[in-house]
Each structure stands twice: as structure tokens, then as C-alpha cells.
Design a protein around this motif. Structure first.
Motif, PDB file in Angstrom:
ATOM      1  N   PHE A  41       0.838  -1.201   0.000  1.00 17.36           N
ATOM      2  CA  PHE A  41       0.000   0.000   0.000  1.00 17.36           C
ATOM      3  C   PHE A  41       0.876   1.256   0.000  1.00 17.36           C
ATOM      4  CE2 PHE A  41      -2.286   3.420   2.147  1.00 17.36           C
ATOM      5  CZ  PHE A  41      -3.352   3.561   1.274  1.00 17.36           C
ATOM      6  N   GLU A  42       1.904   1.252   0.845  1.00 16.77           N
ATOM      7  CA  GLU A  42       2.814   2.391   0.876  1.00 16.77           C
ATOM      8  C   GLU A  42       3.562   2.540  -0.445  1.00 16.77           C
ATOM      9  OE1 GLU A  42       1.924   1.228   5.030  1.00 16.77           O
ATOM     10  OE2 GLU A  42       2.640   0.085   3.317  1.00 16.77           O
ATOM     11  N   ALA A  43       3.932   1.424  -1.055  1.00 20.88           N
ATOM     12  CA  ALA A  43       4.585   1.472  -2.373  1.00 20.88           C
ATOM     13  C   ALA A  43       3.678   2.167  -3.383  1.00 20.88           C
ATOM     14  CB  ALA A  43       4.936   0.066  -2.849  1.00 20.88           C
ATOM     15  N   CYS A  44       2.402   1.875  -3.316  1.00 18.55           N
ATOM     16  CA  CYS A  44       1.419   2.516  -4.200  1.00 18.55           C
ATOM     17  C   CYS A  44       1.453   4.032  -4.018  1.00 18.55           C
ATOM     18  CB  CYS A  44       0.032   1.957  -3.889  1.00 18.55           C
ATOM     19  SG  CYS A  44      -1.327   2.841  -4.655  1.00 18.55           S
ATOM     20  N   LEU A  45       1.438   4.481  -2.764  1.00 10.64           N
ATOM     21  CA  LEU A  45       1.451   5.923  -2.482  1.00 10.64           C
ATOM     22  C   LEU A  45       2.733   6.578  -2.984  1.00 10.64           C
ATOM     23  CD1 LEU A  45       0.038   5.860   1.174  1.00 10.64           C
ATOM     24  CD2 LEU A  45      -1.194   6.445  -0.935  1.00 10.64           C
ATOM     25  N   VAL A  46       3.854   5.908  -2.779  1.00 14.16           N
ATOM     26  CA  VAL A  46       5.143   6.466  -3.190  1.00 14.16           C
ATOM     27  C   VAL A  46       5.246   6.538  -4.712  1.00 14.16           C
ATOM     28  CG1 VAL A  46       7.641   6.047  -3.182  1.00 14.16           C
ATOM     29  CG2 VAL A  46       6.325   5.833  -1.056  1.00 14.16           C
ATOM     30  N   ILE A  47       4.828   5.495  -5.396  1.00 18.50           N
ATOM     31  CA  ILE A  47       4.874   5.495  -6.870  1.00 18.50           C
ATOM     32  C   ILE A  47       4.011   6.617  -7.432  1.00 18.50           C
ATOM     33  CG2 ILE A  47       4.190   4.183  -8.925  1.00 18.50           C
ATOM     34  CD1 ILE A  47       5.081   1.651  -7.366  1.00 18.50           C
ATOM     35  N   ASP A  48       2.832   6.792  -6.854  1.00 16.72           N
ATOM     36  CA  ASP A  48       1.939   7.858  -7.309  1.00 16.72           C
ATOM     37  C   ASP A  48       2.538   9.234  -7.008  1.00 16.72           C
ATOM     38  OD1 ASP A  48      -0.398   8.930  -8.469  1.00 16.72           O
ATOM     39  OD2 ASP A  48      -1.364   9.085  -6.515  1.00 16.72           O
ATOM     40  N   THR A  49       3.113   9.396  -5.825  1.00 18.23           N
ATOM     41  CA  THR A  49       3.685  10.681  -5.422  1.00 18.23           C
ATOM     42  C   THR A  49       4.919  11.040  -6.248  1.00 18.23           C
ATOM     43  OG1 THR A  49       2.863  10.413  -3.164  1.00 18.23           O
ATOM     44  CG2 THR A  49       4.661  11.983  -3.484  1.00 18.23           C
ATOM     45  N   TYR A  50       5.845  10.112  -6.419  1.00 13.46           N
ATOM     46  CA  TYR A  50       7.097  10.399  -7.111  1.00 13.46           C
ATOM     47  C   TYR A  50       6.971  10.427  -8.623  1.00 13.46           C
ATOM     48  CZ  TYR A  50      10.143  10.419  -3.092  1.00 13.46           C
ATOM     49  OH  TYR A  50      10.757  10.758  -1.934  1.00 13.46           O
ATOM     50  N   TYR A  51       6.177   9.539  -9.162  1.00 12.52           N
ATOM     51  CA  TYR A  51       6.165   9.359 -10.610  1.00 12.52           C
ATOM     52  C   TYR A  51       4.834   9.688 -11.273  1.00 12.52           C
ATOM     53  CZ  TYR A  51      10.377   6.924  -9.233  1.00 12.52           C
ATOM     54  OH  TYR A  51      11.591   6.615  -8.672  1.00 12.52           O
ATOM     55  N   ASP A  52       3.846  10.080 -10.471  1.00 12.15           N
ATOM     56  CA  ASP A  52       2.515  10.388 -11.005  1.00 12.15           C
ATOM     57  C   ASP A  52       1.940   9.197 -11.769  1.00 12.15           C
ATOM     58  OD1 ASP A  52       0.264  11.974 -11.311  1.00 12.15           O
ATOM     59  OD2 ASP A  52       0.998  12.918 -13.157  1.00 12.15           O
ATOM     60  N   VAL A  53       2.205   7.996 -11.229  1.00  9.83           N
ATOM     61  CA  VAL A  53       1.691   6.761 -11.816  1.00  9.83           C
ATOM     62  C   VAL A  53       0.664   6.176 -10.848  1.00  9.83           C
ATOM     63  CG1 VAL A  53       2.250   4.392 -12.506  1.00  9.83           C
ATOM     64  CG2 VAL A  53       3.794   6.269 -13.109  1.00  9.83           C
ATOM     65  N   PRO A  54      -0.593   6.149 -11.237  1.00 11.07           N
ATOM     66  CA  PRO A  54      -1.596   5.565 -10.343  1.00 11.07           C
ATOM     67  C   PRO A  54      -1.403   4.052 -10.230  1.00 11.07           C
ATOM     68  CG  PRO A  54      -2.583   6.094 -12.455  1.00 11.07           C
ATOM     69  CD  PRO A  54      -1.160   6.590 -12.500  1.00 11.07           C
ATOM     70  N   CYS A  55      -1.777   3.521  -9.094  1.00 12.67           N
ATOM     71  CA  CYS A  55      -1.678   2.084  -8.857  1.00 12.67           C
ATOM     72  C   CYS A  55      -3.022   1.568  -8.366  1.00 12.67           C
ATOM     73  CB  CYS A  55      -0.623   1.772  -7.799  1.00 12.67           C
ATOM     74  SG  CYS A  55       1.049   2.248  -8.259  1.00 12.67           S
ATOM     75  N   LYS A  56      -3.270   0.329  -8.674  1.00 14.97           N
ATOM     76  CA  LYS A  56      -4.460  -0.351  -8.177  1.00 14.97           C
ATOM     77  C   LYS A  56      -3.997  -1.249  -7.031  1.00 14.97           C
ATOM     78  CE  LYS A  56      -8.180  -2.960 -10.195  1.00 14.97           C
ATOM     79  NZ  LYS A  56      -8.609  -3.662 -11.408  1.00 14.97           N
ATOM     80  N   ILE A  57      -4.713  -1.197  -5.924  1.00 21.10           N
ATOM     81  CA  ILE A  57      -4.407  -2.070  -4.786  1.00 21.10           C
ATOM     82  C   ILE A  57      -5.457  -3.163  -4.745  1.00 21.10           C
ATOM     83  CG2 ILE A  57      -4.498  -2.224  -2.260  1.00 21.10           C
ATOM     84  CD1 ILE A  57      -1.910  -1.105  -3.089  1.00 21.10           C
ATOM     85  N   ILE A  58      -4.983  -4.382  -4.620  1.00 27.38           N
ATOM     86  CA  ILE A  58      -5.891  -5.516  -4.447  1.00 27.38           C
ATOM     87  C   ILE A  58      -5.569  -6.149  -3.096  1.00 27.38           C
ATOM     88  CG2 ILE A  58      -6.591  -7.791  -5.279  1.00 27.38           C
ATOM     89  CD1 ILE A  58      -5.822  -6.882  -8.086  1.00 27.38           C
ATOM     90  N   HIS A  59      -6.580  -6.270  -2.272  1.00 26.23           N
ATOM     91  CA  HIS A  59      -6.425  -6.933  -0.977  1.00 26.23           C
ATOM     92  C   HIS A  59      -7.090  -8.298  -1.077  1.00 26.23           C
ATOM     93  CE1 HIS A  59      -6.122  -7.555   3.320  1.00 26.23           C
ATOM     94  NE2 HIS A  59      -7.390  -7.946   3.298  1.00 26.23           N
TER      95      HIS A  59
END
Length: 159
Positions: A41-59
Motif C-alpha cells: 500500500f505504501e509502495a502505491c502511495l510512493v509510486i503515485d507521489t514520485y512518478y505520477d503513476v496511479p496504482c491499483k491495490i488488491i487486498h
């Protein structure tokens, strides 16, 4: 999505990632310089913040339920081809998922251990030591939950 995305952009250090997670109010200040977990989940936030790449999280509540997301993963790799980050609770080892295959109705994930450090020895070495492997879904811990981070950007080969 950031049109200037490039594989040449720098990767932030762990302290910088911690600082970012505090700045975006995901973590308290006590997270700075700690050894606390940085998960999918944190990786998702960091990727979006640094690279403006949205991520999908699946739980996935339990490893036994990984079979429910086979079609989603197959679609992800067909559409984007980008690696998937995977982590869990009981099964807390991070995994890079590079692909999925289904043979006779049984799915396996191509798992690359992100903890490998060093010069690539050979494919055989990496497989023999378990750094790269096809892992059947039935071999994941049935009682562990799993979070998967699927970056929504095409890999260079999928472009």
C-alpha cells in the motif's frame, strides 16, 4: 498520468520514502528513521507521489482466495505488463510478481525476490537459490492476507 515518465528517473532512498509517507500524512513522525515495514500500500502511495503513476491495490483476505484474482492479474499483465508488488502479514516476505501462467486450471505466479543483491550469476543460479521461481497459488500461506500493488503504466516491452 505523467507523460514525462522515464525509466531513468532516480529511485528514492528509504529515508526519502519515509519522509514522503510522513509528509502525505500516511505515517506519523515516529516513522522517520525507523525500521517499520513499507508494504504494498505504501509502495502505491510512493509510486503515485514520485512518478505520477496511479496504482491499483488488491487486498486478498486469505491466500486460499488468490485464485479469485487470476483473471485480474492476467488482464494486468496483458494491458500493462508492469511488475506487481506483493506482501502479506503471516507471509511477510516481499515479492515481485513478473507474470502469471495457468496450466490445466492451476495458476502459478512468476516470483522474483526483491531482496537479491549482487551481480546476476545465471538464470540457473537464480532459480536454484529460489530468487526467481514459478510459485503455484496453492503454495502461498492459506491463512495470510496479501496486498498487491499494480502500477497502471505500460512497461517498455508492453508498449
Amino acid at each position: 498520468m505523467n507523460e514525462n515518465y522515464s525509466d531513468k528517473q532516480s529511485v528514492p532512498s528509504i529515508p526519502k520514502i519515509q519522509e514522503t509517507l510522513v509528509q502525505i500524512n500516511d505515517k506519523p513522525k515516529s516513522f522517520l528513521n525507523s525500521k517499520q515495514w513499507i508494504g504494498s500500500f505504501e509502495a502505491c502511495l510512493v509510486i503515485d507521489t514520485y512518478y505520477d503513476v496511479p496504482c491499483k491495490i488488491i487486498h486478498v483476505n486469505k491466500g486460499d482466495e488468490l485464485s479469485y484474482i487470476v483473471d485480474t492479474l492476467m488482464d494486468h499483465f496483458k494491458k500493462f505488463g508492469s511488475p506487481v508488488m506483493m506482501g502479506g502479514d503471516i507471509d511477510c516476505s516481499s515479492k515481485g510478481i513478473m507474470g502469471i501462467q495457468v496450466v490445466d486450471g492451476d495458476a502459478s505466479l512468476l516470483v522474483v525476490d526483491p531482496h537479491y543483491v549482487g551481480k546476476e550469476e545465471s538464470k540457473e543460479f537464480l532459480q536454484r537459490k529460489g530468487w526467481v521461481k514459478w510459485q503455484p497459488l496453492k503454495d502461498f500461506i492459506s491463512s495470510s492476507f496479501y496486498n498487491l500493488c499494480l502500477p497502471q503504466i505500460k512497461s517498455i516491452k508492453a508498449s
